[in-house]
Design a protein around this motif. Structure first.
Motif, PDB file in Angstrom:
ATOM      1  N   LYS A 123      66.600   3.968  52.779  1.00  0.00           N
ATOM      2  CA  LYS A 123      65.444   3.067  52.793  1.00  0.00           C
ATOM      3  C   LYS A 123      64.836   2.890  51.408  1.00  0.00           C
ATOM      4  O   LYS A 123      63.920   2.078  51.234  1.00  0.00           O
ATOM      5  N   ARG A 124      65.327   3.652  50.448  1.00  0.00           N
ATOM      6  CA  ARG A 124      64.822   3.518  49.084  1.00  0.00           C
ATOM      7  C   ARG A 124      65.518   2.357  48.374  1.00  0.00           C
ATOM      8  O   ARG A 124      66.676   2.041  48.648  1.00  0.00           O
ATOM      9  N   ARG A 125      64.805   1.732  47.444  1.00  0.00           N
ATOM     10  CA  ARG A 125      65.405   0.663  46.655  1.00  0.00           C
ATOM     11  C   ARG A 125      66.425   1.257  45.680  1.00  0.00           C
ATOM     12  O   ARG A 125      66.209   2.336  45.117  1.00  0.00           O
ATOM     13  N   VAL A 126      67.504   0.521  45.494  1.00  0.00           N
ATOM     14  CA  VAL A 126      68.594   1.020  44.650  1.00  0.00           C
ATOM     15  C   VAL A 126      68.109   1.248  43.223  1.00  0.00           C
ATOM     16  O   VAL A 126      68.601   2.145  42.523  1.00  0.00           O
ATOM     17  N   GLY A 127      67.124   0.473  42.773  1.00  0.00           N
ATOM     18  CA  GLY A 127      66.587   0.666  41.438  1.00  0.00           C
ATOM     19  C   GLY A 127      65.968   2.035  41.229  1.00  0.00           C
ATOM     20  O   GLY A 127      65.808   2.486  40.092  1.00  0.00           O
ATOM     21  N   ASN A 128      65.614   2.709  42.336  1.00  0.00           N
ATOM     22  CA  ASN A 128      65.037   4.058  42.260  1.00  0.00           C
ATOM     23  C   ASN A 128      66.069   5.148  42.506  1.00  0.00           C
ATOM     24  O   ASN A 128      65.713   6.323  42.546  1.00  0.00           O
ATOM     25  N   TYR A 129      67.332   4.760  42.673  1.00  0.00           N
ATOM     26  CA  TYR A 129      68.401   5.737  42.869  1.00  0.00           C
ATOM     27  C   TYR A 129      68.762   6.389  41.529  1.00  0.00           C
ATOM     28  O   TYR A 129      68.717   5.742  40.478  1.00  0.00           O
ATOM     29  N   SER A 130      69.185   7.629  41.593  1.00  0.00           N
ATOM     30  CA  SER A 130      69.810   8.268  40.431  1.00  0.00           C
ATOM     31  C   SER A 130      71.214   7.700  40.261  1.00  0.00           C
ATOM     32  O   SER A 130      71.744   7.029  41.162  1.00  0.00           O
TER      33      SER A 130
END
Length: 298
Positions: A123-130
């Motif tokens: 559910k997190r945006r990919v821009g906030n992925y490591s």
């Protein structure tokens, strides 16, 4: 199966890939290796239709990529884990691709679970992925269409040791079930652990192509003498290809009799003359690509 035949790509006066031919067969993991600028990424981009070749061609399961109906159902590709929509969630990225590929949303759920992104992470945006999470999402995307072929460029980049072990297990399982894996990576120890076959490219040309065990155990000879400089000159004069080792000896491509006779004729006392130890994939890679000084982007 991936088949590459006489693939060539030139950019003006520069030939990035020069008459490259090899195969990646079902049931195996093929490590595709080379220094930066050797032509790895260009080759992979040509295989999946992103870069047009100057000459030659390639096929996936006997069909050129551009002629594959719904290519993602045949070959899963991961060339750049960062090339994902930063504003979408992980589930949204896979959900949209599932619609294009014609697979169910249940398949999306299965892939998120497989790569460890099910639950809050999806559910997190990919821009906030490591970077490691983007690599996992990229692998999920490559597997989404249930292809028979995987082509992956640096898939373990950004993963921690546990993640690297997990990635290796996924690829090994895929190949053991009859899939074809083409894997490019600078993590040589990981490639050595998972690959069955190795293709090494340097300066745009294939410099080694064969079963991993055969290539790693074809190390030639090791010779060491009392007069190191004199021994090196003798080897050169005898037309023997050699490279110095860290302990003052030489790795030599040749037979023991030729080396021994050349040293004896020059009056050089040999301390060791024996088959070279296998130094693993790292040593073989450095030996084969030591003259590849190109630094342009692959």
């Amino acid at each position: 199966m991936i088949t590459v035949e006489h693939l060539t790509k030139g950019y003006g006066a520069v030939t990035a890939v020069d008459d490259v031919s090899f195969e990646c067969v079902p049931g195996t993991v093929t490590g595709f290796l080379g220094p930066n600028g050797a032509g790895k990424s260009t080759t992979m981009r040509m295989i999946c239709g992103l870069t047009p070749p100057t000459s030659g061609g390639s096929t996936v399961n006997g069909v050129a990529f551009r002629d594959l109906p719904n290519p993602g159902r045949h070959i899963g590709v991961l060339l750049d884990a960062s090339a994902q929509h930063a504003g979408r969630t992980g589930r949204e990225v896979l959900g949209l691709s599932a619609r294009l590929l014609g697979v169910s949303q249940q398949r999306v759920t299965e892939m998120l679970e497989l790569v460890g992104l099910a639950g809050p992470a999806e559910k997190r945006r990919v821009g906030n992925y490591s970077l490691g999470m983007r690599q996992r999402l990229g692998l999920a995307h490559a597997l989404l269409g249930d292809p028979t072929v995987l082509m992956l460029d640096e898939p373990a980049n950004g993963l921690d040791p546990e993640g690297i072990y997990w990635m290796r297990s996924v690829l090994r399982d895929f190949a053991d079930r009859g899939g074809t894996v083409m894997l490019s990576s600078h993590l040589l120890r990981e490639v050595e652990a998972v690959a069955d076959h190795l293709v090494v490219i340097g300066n745009g040309k294939i410099v080694a192509d064969g079963a991993k065990d055969e290539l790693l155990h074809s190390g030639g000879l090791y010779v060491r003498g009392l007069a190191t400089d004199a021994l090196e000159k003798v080897l050169v004069d005898a037309g023997l290809s050699s490279q110095p080792t860290r302990d003052g000896g030489f790795a030599v491509a040749g037979d023991a009799e030729t080396v021994g006779r050349a040293a004896a004729a020059a009056g050089i006392v040999l301390l060791e003359l024996r088959p070279a130890d296998s130094g693993g994939l790292e040593e073989m890679f450095l030996r084969l690509t030591s003259n590849d000084s190109r630094k342009d982007a692959a």
